[in-house]
Write a protein that holds these residues in place. Structure first.
Motif, PDB file in Angstrom:
ATOM      1  N   PHE A  22       0.835  -1.206   0.000  1.00 13.40           N
ATOM      2  CA  PHE A  22       0.000   0.000   0.000  1.00 13.40           C
ATOM      3  C   PHE A  22       0.869   1.255   0.000  1.00 13.40           C
ATOM      4  O   PHE A  22       0.569   2.224  -0.709  1.00 13.40           O
ATOM      5  N   TRP A  23       1.939   1.256   0.798  1.00 14.83           N
ATOM      6  CA  TRP A  23       2.799   2.434   0.827  1.00 14.83           C
ATOM      7  C   TRP A  23       3.535   2.614  -0.504  1.00 14.83           C
ATOM      8  O   TRP A  23       3.676   3.732  -0.992  1.00 14.83           O
ATOM      9  N   THR A  24       3.959   1.513  -1.085  1.00 18.93           N
ATOM     10  CA  THR A  24       4.683   1.619  -2.352  1.00 18.93           C
ATOM     11  C   THR A  24       3.771   2.090  -3.479  1.00 18.93           C
ATOM     12  O   THR A  24       4.168   2.898  -4.321  1.00 18.93           O
ATOM     13  N   ASN A  25       2.540   1.590  -3.498  1.00 17.23           N
ATOM     14  CA  ASN A  25       1.605   1.898  -4.578  1.00 17.23           C
ATOM     15  C   ASN A  25       0.401   2.676  -4.057  1.00 17.23           C
ATOM     16  O   ASN A  25      -0.738   2.416  -4.465  1.00 17.23           O
ATOM     17  N   ARG A  26       0.643   3.593  -3.131  1.00 15.79           N
ATOM     18  CA  ARG A  26      -0.477   4.344  -2.557  1.00 15.79           C
ATOM     19  C   ARG A  26      -1.105   5.259  -3.615  1.00 15.79           C
ATOM     20  O   ARG A  26      -0.463   5.608  -4.611  1.00 15.79           O
ATOM     21  N   PRO A  27      -2.371   5.626  -3.408  1.00 11.26           N
ATOM     22  CA  PRO A  27      -3.066   6.444  -4.418  1.00 11.26           C
ATOM     23  C   PRO A  27      -2.369   7.783  -4.645  1.00 11.26           C
ATOM     24  O   PRO A  27      -1.698   8.328  -3.760  1.00 11.26           O
ATOM     25  N   ARG A  28      -2.564   8.323  -5.843  1.00 13.04           N
ATOM     26  CA  ARG A  28      -2.084   9.652  -6.193  1.00 13.04           C
ATOM     27  C   ARG A  28      -3.283  10.570  -6.375  1.00 13.04           C
ATOM     28  O   ARG A  28      -4.297  10.173  -6.937  1.00 13.04           O
ATOM     29  N   ARG A  29      -3.135  11.789  -5.903  1.00 11.43           N
ATOM     30  CA  ARG A  29      -4.229  12.757  -5.970  1.00 11.43           C
ATOM     31  C   ARG A  29      -4.270  13.400  -7.356  1.00 11.43           C
ATOM     32  O   ARG A  29      -3.311  14.058  -7.761  1.00 11.43           O
ATOM     33  N   PRO A  30      -5.368  13.209  -8.090  1.00 10.67           N
ATOM     34  CA  PRO A  30      -5.425  13.744  -9.458  1.00 10.67           C
ATOM     35  C   PRO A  30      -5.678  15.251  -9.453  1.00 10.67           C
ATOM     36  O   PRO A  30      -6.202  15.815  -8.493  1.00 10.67           O
ATOM     37  N   ARG A  31      -5.330  15.893 -10.557  1.00  8.73           N
ATOM     38  CA  ARG A  31      -5.606  17.306 -10.728  1.00  8.73           C
ATOM     39  C   ARG A  31      -7.032  17.544 -11.211  1.00  8.73           C
ATOM     40  O   ARG A  31      -7.634  18.559 -10.900  1.00  8.73           O
ATOM     41  N   HIS A  32      -7.565  16.620 -12.000  1.00 10.35           N
ATOM     42  CA  HIS A  32      -8.903  16.759 -12.554  1.00 10.35           C
ATOM     43  C   HIS A  32      -9.864  15.859 -11.786  1.00 10.35           C
ATOM     44  O   HIS A  32      -9.537  14.736 -11.417  1.00 10.35           O
ATOM     45  N   GLY A  33     -11.068  16.372 -11.541  1.00 14.95           N
ATOM     46  CA  GLY A  33     -12.079  15.611 -10.823  1.00 14.95           C
ATOM     47  C   GLY A  33     -12.007  15.743  -9.322  1.00 14.95           C
ATOM     48  O   GLY A  33     -12.803  15.126  -8.616  1.00 14.95           O
ATOM     49  N   ARG A  34     -11.100  16.530  -8.800  1.00 13.34           N
ATOM     50  CA  ARG A  34     -10.998  16.712  -7.357  1.00 13.34           C
ATOM     51  C   ARG A  34     -11.984  17.776  -6.885  1.00 13.34           C
ATOM     52  O   ARG A  34     -12.374  18.665  -7.646  1.00 13.34           O
ATOM     53  N   LYS A  35     -12.364  17.673  -5.613  1.00 20.70           N
ATOM     54  CA  LYS A  35     -13.221  18.683  -4.993  1.00 20.70           C
ATOM     55  C   LYS A  35     -12.428  19.601  -4.075  1.00 20.70           C
ATOM     56  O   LYS A  35     -12.629  20.812  -4.073  1.00 20.70           O
ATOM     57  N   ILE A  36     -11.544  19.030  -3.274  1.00 22.79           N
ATOM     58  CA  ILE A  36     -10.709  19.848  -2.380  1.00 22.79           C
ATOM     59  C   ILE A  36      -9.246  19.569  -2.686  1.00 22.79           C
ATOM     60  O   ILE A  36      -8.561  20.373  -3.318  1.00 22.79           O
ATOM     61  N   ALA A  37      -8.759  18.433  -2.227  1.00 22.63           N
ATOM     62  CA  ALA A  37      -7.363  18.078  -2.462  1.00 22.63           C
ATOM     63  C   ALA A  37      -7.204  16.838  -3.330  1.00 22.63           C
ATOM     64  O   ALA A  37      -6.092  16.467  -3.657  1.00 22.63           O
ATOM     65  N   GLY A  38      -8.316  16.174  -3.678  1.00 23.25           N
ATOM     66  CA  GLY A  38      -8.225  14.997  -4.531  1.00 23.25           C
ATOM     67  C   GLY A  38      -7.994  13.701  -3.803  1.00 23.25           C
ATOM     68  O   GLY A  38      -7.671  12.695  -4.440  1.00 23.25           O
ATOM     69  N   VAL A  39      -8.173  13.673  -2.484  1.00 20.64           N
ATOM     70  CA  VAL A  39      -7.945  12.427  -1.735  1.00 20.64           C
ATOM     71  C   VAL A  39      -8.997  11.387  -2.101  1.00 20.64           C
ATOM     72  O   VAL A  39      -8.675  10.226  -2.405  1.00 20.64           O
ATOM     73  N   ALA A  40     -10.264  11.778  -2.059  1.00 22.09           N
ATOM     74  CA  ALA A  40     -11.331  10.832  -2.397  1.00 22.09           C
ATOM     75  C   ALA A  40     -11.228  10.381  -3.846  1.00 22.09           C
ATOM     76  O   ALA A  40     -11.382   9.190  -4.154  1.00 22.09           O
ATOM     77  N   ALA A  41     -10.952  11.319  -4.762  1.00 19.27           N
ATOM     78  CA  ALA A  41     -10.802  10.945  -6.167  1.00 19.27           C
ATOM     79  C   ALA A  41      -9.607  10.023  -6.376  1.00 19.27           C
ATOM     80  O   ALA A  41      -9.654   9.092  -7.194  1.00 19.27           O
ATOM     81  N   GLY A  42      -8.507  10.256  -5.638  1.00 17.28           N
ATOM     82  CA  GLY A  42      -7.346   9.388  -5.760  1.00 17.28           C
ATOM     83  C   GLY A  42      -7.628   7.971  -5.305  1.00 17.28           C
ATOM     84  O   GLY A  42      -7.214   6.998  -5.945  1.00 17.28           O
ATOM     85  N   ILE A  43      -8.354   7.820  -4.178  1.00 15.54           N
ATOM     86  CA  ILE A  43      -8.710   6.479  -3.700  1.00 15.54           C
ATOM     87  C   ILE A  43      -9.625   5.788  -4.701  1.00 15.54           C
ATOM     88  O   ILE A  43      -9.464   4.601  -5.011  1.00 15.54           O
ATOM     89  N   ALA A  44     -10.610   6.538  -5.230  1.00 13.99           N
ATOM     90  CA  ALA A  44     -11.546   5.946  -6.191  1.00 13.99           C
ATOM     91  C   ALA A  44     -10.833   5.527  -7.471  1.00 13.99           C
ATOM     92  O   ALA A  44     -11.087   4.443  -8.009  1.00 13.99           O
TER      93      ALA A  44
END
Length: 423
Positions: A22-44
């Protein structure tokens, strides 16, 4: 065994391998489709689930207990932006480059510290339970969907054509020519007898191709996750409501928290199996109700509630009948002191988490009153204030001046209105 070494969907050998991957391949926060910082979009995006489900889970758990806020800030600090080498917090200690500045990173750390205190110091324990559920869901999600798709190997190249030996050739002999029969002449222009080109072969046109019928659309099988989750939530909520009178811990806020936890697990299962989006419409109002009941039940430290919810309506006729404290988590307190005698001393305090306080004092009594409302309005003996953390402290000796019945009153409400007036 890292994520690059296993097939997609193949389980890990243990929890330690899951955490390392998980740490090696943890989600990345996208620039598009984010609402605040992109945490939820990155997980999705990382686990191929609906981002709406992730956002609803985080919002609900943030309202009830604050766990969602802790998870979001942690993701902001430890999930790298898609355009950065490293996440903000590791970049702060020199592990890579991030466009997030050091000042804002330290500010996020301060927010995380405050949110953690709120989550772990909650009276009902909803924050700790919610945090444990969210972390468990993220762990299981990565364990089930955290694999990287296997590398596609290119198809084998077609064997090159080997040169063929001309017919009649012998390795040790000369080539023998084979006679070729004459080919019929291919006509490329209309015959002389048909200068307009209307020869019969010119009308031999192929039939138009018939369009192939489209295959019937496959009906998407409805997932049973939503119905099973709703049934389980109703059953558990009903049982909790039945045994609540015998179990003091089962307050309305706690029952709503348990039901929300079941719905949250159903939404996580629905994101993996397909379905469960209908649970969003149930989770949002329940989260708001849980916020109201949690505020009413817990409140600030000074709320000494005599009961969780309801109305207190009291009209004492003697000084001894006045209780030193009146409290309710959510509801209304109506205290009428106009029937008291003209002499004596009264000390009492009124505390409400969510609701209103109304006190009626005699016209000639000497009243010393303090009125507080963290969110609401106060109106005490002709003084009014409508603001956040409204506070009024005053003394009034009544129409006959000093002397006679003395009343010392402290009225405080977390969210609502306070009114003290003469009868």
């Amino acid at each position: 065994m890292s994520g690059t070494q296993r097939q997609q969907g193949q389980p890990f050998a243990g929890a330690e391998d899951t955490l390392k991957d998980f740490w090696t391949n943890r989600p990345r926060r996208p620039r598009h489709g984010r609402k605040i910082a992109g945490v939820a979009a990155g997980i999705a995006n990382r686990y191929q689930i609906d981002p709406i489900l992730v956002r609803v889970l985080l919002v609900v758990s943030a309202i009830v207990g604050g766990a969602g806020l802790v998870i979001y800030v942690l993701g902001w600090l430890f999930f790298p932006d898609e355009a950065d080498e490293e996440a903000p917090l590791p970049a702060l200690i020199g592990r890579g480059r991030s466009h997030t500045g050091w000042f804002f990173t330290l500010l996020l750390c301060a927010v995380l510290f405050g949110a953690s205190l709120y989550t772990f110091n909650g009276v009902g324990g909803e924050g700790v339970v919610g945090l444990a559920l969210l972390l468990t869901a993220l762990f299981l999600l990565h364990r089930g969907r955290g694999g990287i798709a296997p590398r596609q190997t290119p198809p084998p190249a077609a064997p090159s054509a080997q040169p063929t030996m001309p017919l009649g050739m012998d390795v040790n002999a000369q080539t023998t020519e084979v006679p070729v029969p004459p080919q019929p002449e291919q006509r490329t222009s209309p015959p002389a007898w048909d200068p307009l080109g209307a020869a019969p072969f010119a009308w031999d046109l192929p039939d138009p191709a018939q369009p192939s019928p489209e295959p019937p659309a496959l009906k998407r099988r409805r997932s049973p996750v939503g119905g099973v989750t709703l049934g389980a939530a109703l059953a558990v909520g009903g049982v909790c409501a039945l045994i609540a009178p015998q179990v003091s811990w089962l307050t309305p806020g706690h029952i709503i928290g348990i039901v929300l936890a079941i719905i949250g697990l159903g939404m996580v299962g629905g994101s993996l199996m397909g379905g469960g989006r209908g649970l969003i419409g149930l989770a949002v109002p329940l989260a708001m109700a849980g916020f109201v009941f949690t505020t009413a039940s817990n409140g600030p430290a000074w709320v000494d509630s005599g009961q969780e919810w309801g109305t207190i309506n009291v009209r004492p006729t003697t000084v001894d009948m006045v209780a030193p404290n009146y409290g309710v988590g959510g509801g209304t307190i109506d205290l009428d002191l106009t029937a008291l005698p003209d002499t004596g001393v009264v000390h009492t305090s009124l505390n409400v988490g969510l609701g209103n306080i109304s006190v009626l004092v005699p016209p000639n009594a000497d009243v010393h009153v303090t009125c507080d409302a963290e969110l609401g309005s106060v109106a005490c003996l002709g003084n009014e204030q409508n603001a956040t953390n409204a506070h009024i402290s005053t003394a009034d000796n009544g129409t006959d001046g000093a002397g006679g019945l003395k009343i010392y009153l402290d009225a405080r409400v977390n969210t609502g209105d306070v009114e003290v007036r003469r009868g």
